[in-house]
Design a protein around this motif. Sequence first.
Motif, PDB file in Angstrom:
ATOM      1  N   PHE A  90      36.036  63.091  18.428  1.00 34.66           N
ATOM      2  CA  PHE A  90      36.221  63.905  19.634  1.00 34.66           C
ATOM      3  C   PHE A  90      37.564  64.616  19.623  1.00 34.66           C
ATOM      4  O   PHE A  90      37.662  65.770  20.060  1.00 34.66           O
ATOM      5  CB  PHE A  90      36.060  63.036  20.888  1.00 34.66           C
ATOM      6  CG  PHE A  90      34.657  63.007  21.411  1.00 34.66           C
ATOM      7  CD1 PHE A  90      34.303  63.722  22.537  1.00 34.66           C
ATOM      8  CD2 PHE A  90      33.669  62.280  20.760  1.00 34.66           C
ATOM      9  CE1 PHE A  90      33.009  63.706  23.016  1.00 34.66           C
ATOM     10  CE2 PHE A  90      32.368  62.253  21.221  1.00 34.66           C
ATOM     11  CZ  PHE A  90      32.032  62.977  22.355  1.00 34.66           C
ATOM     12  N   PHE A  91      38.607  63.953  19.140  1.00 39.32           N
ATOM     13  CA  PHE A  91      39.893  64.642  19.027  1.00 39.32           C
ATOM     14  C   PHE A  91      39.800  65.787  18.019  1.00 39.32           C
ATOM     15  O   PHE A  91      40.435  66.829  18.195  1.00 39.32           O
ATOM     16  CB  PHE A  91      40.987  63.659  18.630  1.00 39.32           C
ATOM     17  CG  PHE A  91      41.449  62.774  19.747  1.00 39.32           C
ATOM     18  CD1 PHE A  91      41.905  63.318  20.937  1.00 39.32           C
ATOM     19  CD2 PHE A  91      41.421  61.393  19.624  1.00 39.32           C
ATOM     20  CE1 PHE A  91      42.319  62.511  21.990  1.00 39.32           C
ATOM     21  CE2 PHE A  91      41.834  60.575  20.663  1.00 39.32           C
ATOM     22  CZ  PHE A  91      42.280  61.132  21.853  1.00 39.32           C
ATOM     23  N   GLY A  92      39.012  65.601  16.963  1.00 38.18           N
ATOM     24  CA  GLY A  92      38.800  66.684  16.013  1.00 38.18           C
ATOM     25  C   GLY A  92      38.073  67.863  16.646  1.00 38.18           C
ATOM     26  O   GLY A  92      38.413  69.026  16.408  1.00 38.18           O
ATOM     27  N   LEU A  93      37.059  67.572  17.463  1.00 38.04           N
ATOM     28  CA  LEU A  93      36.353  68.635  18.182  1.00 38.04           C
ATOM     29  C   LEU A  93      37.298  69.370  19.121  1.00 38.04           C
ATOM     30  O   LEU A  93      37.259  70.601  19.234  1.00 38.04           O
ATOM     31  CB  LEU A  93      35.185  68.042  18.969  1.00 38.04           C
ATOM     32  CG  LEU A  93      34.003  67.527  18.147  1.00 38.04           C
ATOM     33  CD1 LEU A  93      33.059  66.717  19.037  1.00 38.04           C
ATOM     34  CD2 LEU A  93      33.257  68.684  17.499  1.00 38.04           C
ATOM     35  N   SER A  94      38.148  68.612  19.794  1.00 38.03           N
ATOM     36  CA  SER A  94      39.125  69.223  20.700  1.00 38.03           C
ATOM     37  C   SER A  94      40.065  70.157  19.941  1.00 38.03           C
ATOM     38  O   SER A  94      40.295  71.306  20.350  1.00 38.03           O
ATOM     39  CB  SER A  94      39.920  68.125  21.413  1.00 38.03           C
ATOM     40  OG  SER A  94      40.868  68.666  22.299  1.00 38.03           O
ATOM     41  N   ALA A 119      45.182  70.683  21.833  1.00 38.25           N
ATOM     42  CA  ALA A 119      44.743  69.294  21.689  1.00 38.25           C
ATOM     43  C   ALA A 119      45.859  68.411  21.145  1.00 38.25           C
ATOM     44  O   ALA A 119      45.850  67.191  21.355  1.00 38.25           O
ATOM     45  CB  ALA A 119      43.528  69.230  20.760  1.00 38.25           C
ATOM     46  N   VAL A 120      46.845  69.008  20.462  1.00 35.36           N
ATOM     47  CA  VAL A 120      47.939  68.208  19.884  1.00 35.36           C
ATOM     48  C   VAL A 120      48.786  67.551  20.962  1.00 35.36           C
ATOM     49  O   VAL A 120      49.556  66.637  20.651  1.00 35.36           O
ATOM     50  CB  VAL A 120      48.833  69.067  18.963  1.00 35.36           C
ATOM     51  CG1 VAL A 120      48.030  69.657  17.821  1.00 35.36           C
ATOM     52  CG2 VAL A 120      49.542  70.171  19.741  1.00 35.36           C
ATOM     53  N   PHE A 121      48.645  67.979  22.210  1.00 30.61           N
ATOM     54  CA  PHE A 121      49.407  67.337  23.280  1.00 30.61           C
ATOM     55  C   PHE A 121      49.035  65.863  23.435  1.00 30.61           C
ATOM     56  O   PHE A 121      49.804  65.089  24.020  1.00 30.61           O
ATOM     57  CB  PHE A 121      49.184  68.064  24.612  1.00 30.61           C
ATOM     58  CG  PHE A 121      49.667  69.492  24.621  1.00 30.61           C
ATOM     59  CD1 PHE A 121      50.572  69.949  23.676  1.00 30.61           C
ATOM     60  CD2 PHE A 121      49.205  70.396  25.572  1.00 30.61           C
ATOM     61  CE1 PHE A 121      51.013  71.272  23.675  1.00 30.61           C
ATOM     62  CE2 PHE A 121      49.643  71.706  25.589  1.00 30.61           C
ATOM     63  CZ  PHE A 121      50.542  72.147  24.640  1.00 30.61           C
ATOM     64  N   LEU A 122      47.870  65.473  22.926  1.00 27.28           N
ATOM     65  CA  LEU A 122      47.450  64.079  22.988  1.00 27.28           C
ATOM     66  C   LEU A 122      47.738  63.319  21.699  1.00 27.28           C
ATOM     67  O   LEU A 122      47.513  62.110  21.637  1.00 27.28           O
ATOM     68  CB  LEU A 122      45.945  63.989  23.294  1.00 27.28           C
ATOM     69  CG  LEU A 122      45.536  64.231  24.744  1.00 27.28           C
ATOM     70  CD1 LEU A 122      44.017  64.214  24.867  1.00 27.28           C
ATOM     71  CD2 LEU A 122      46.156  63.216  25.680  1.00 27.28           C
ATOM     72  N   ALA A 128      50.471  64.213  27.693  1.00 21.48           N
ATOM     73  CA  ALA A 128      49.917  65.505  28.105  1.00 21.48           C
ATOM     74  C   ALA A 128      50.861  66.306  28.984  1.00 21.48           C
ATOM     75  O   ALA A 128      50.805  67.545  28.994  1.00 21.48           O
ATOM     76  CB  ALA A 128      48.595  65.278  28.835  1.00 21.48           C
ATOM     77  N   VAL A 129      51.738  65.639  29.729  1.00 25.01           N
ATOM     78  CA  VAL A 129      52.646  66.369  30.612  1.00 25.01           C
ATOM     79  C   VAL A 129      54.010  66.600  29.971  1.00 25.01           C
ATOM     80  O   VAL A 129      54.672  67.615  30.217  1.00 25.01           O
ATOM     81  CB  VAL A 129      52.805  65.631  31.970  1.00 25.01           C
ATOM     82  CG1 VAL A 129      53.624  64.365  31.833  1.00 25.01           C
ATOM     83  CG2 VAL A 129      53.395  66.555  33.020  1.00 25.01           C
TER      84      VAL A 129
END
Length: 447
Positions: free
Chosen positions: A173-177, A184-187, A302-303
């Motif tokens: 899912f991270f790859g899809l993001s 997505a790199v924020f996570l 994320a923030v």
Amino acid sequence: MYTASESVDIDENRKQKFRRVGLVAAAVVAAVVARVAMFDHESSDYQFFIKDWYEFISTHGGFGALKYDFSDYNVPYLYLITLLTYLPIPALAGIKIISLVFDLVLAYFTYRIVALRHIGRWVPSLAALIVLFLPTVATNSGLWGQADSIYAAFGLGGVYFLLRRRPWLACVFFGLSLAFKLQAVFLFPLLLVLVLKKWIPWRLLLAVPGVVLLLAVPALLAGAPLAQLLSVYVEQTNSYPQLSLNAPSIYQFLPASADAAVIRPIGVAVTGLVILGLCFGVLLSRVHLTTTKVVLLGATSAVLVPFLLPSMHERYFYLAEVLTVIAAFYLPRRLWYVPVLVQVASFLAYLKVLFSSGGPMPSGDPPGVTIDGQSPPGDTGLPAPDGYPASGSIMDQMFAPTLEFRILAALMAVAVASVLWMTFREFRRDSPPGAEKTPQPPEGVRR
């Protein structure tokens, strides 16, 4: 045999269930209707870029058009646009329907994550509906026609599968993001922590780039050069030299005369050092990870990352807006105000961009490149339209810090500090293994 009282209780439970389902369904329909009511609005991003991408694909053979370099988005999103060209749906409505669908996916994973903390359906449903009705989430898809809900929905799915201790699915899912948006790199700091804490075998991280490369295969088969596909995000990071593009970030506190060429690499380096320091701080703390700690780490990541990184847009706090809501449901008495601060700061920045006299500044390719003798989408080859900057110096003035944005950045800074402090406090209180087990979802909502 059932007694009369047991029969009455069953009927009452059924009525309550139908009432709950009816209320939630009505709220979801209302959220969809609100977005559909905004469908007629054409943002400048749509007018100058997405519309042109759609028309270019439509006039260059549909799927075969993907061999050309006509967009600054990665190909998975272009696949969705290509699919639209084969359907009897107006381009504007189709683009926004895609984002609307992923708004619902985003709300679904919000429900599932909060359900790991709160057994029952009312509280998780409330969290999902709050996310669905967030002003930034609603206007991002319904008014602006942006695709942020796509990468955010997959990113949130990755967090959910992490919490369920299914690291392989989480990395997919991270790859899809990441395949849809670089943000997505924020996570990824959360992923690094969980690798260091051995929640995730390091080899499973290969699934993240693996998914990105796998999704590039259809474009390769269409004739797109591999170098073109691999350089999309590199080119995106070099698109704007400004320190902040209407993002309520730390760079709003710098003077307008600050040298962006000097500060940008320093900002990237400082962000990297801060993230590494936090990750290794968690590792050295030797605390037992719980669902609450993982959610807090996700919200912090994320923030904090878009707040510290230079050249961020106002939309880059999208994941933070959602994850701070989830974190507030995990620790409501301590964090209830954080998503409010993040939402106010982000949405007021949205309004500045969407409804300013000049409209939002489109971000496309530089002029001078042609495809089959015509300018690529996003580049008319003509002077900038009225209200849009025509040179770098004017853009510097357009994105220069103002009192208004410094106030918004101050609100975001309070939110960042609050999440960091609460994460620090939570990690100071170690829990023995099994003290906070990941609860199973209630019957009827199991995977």
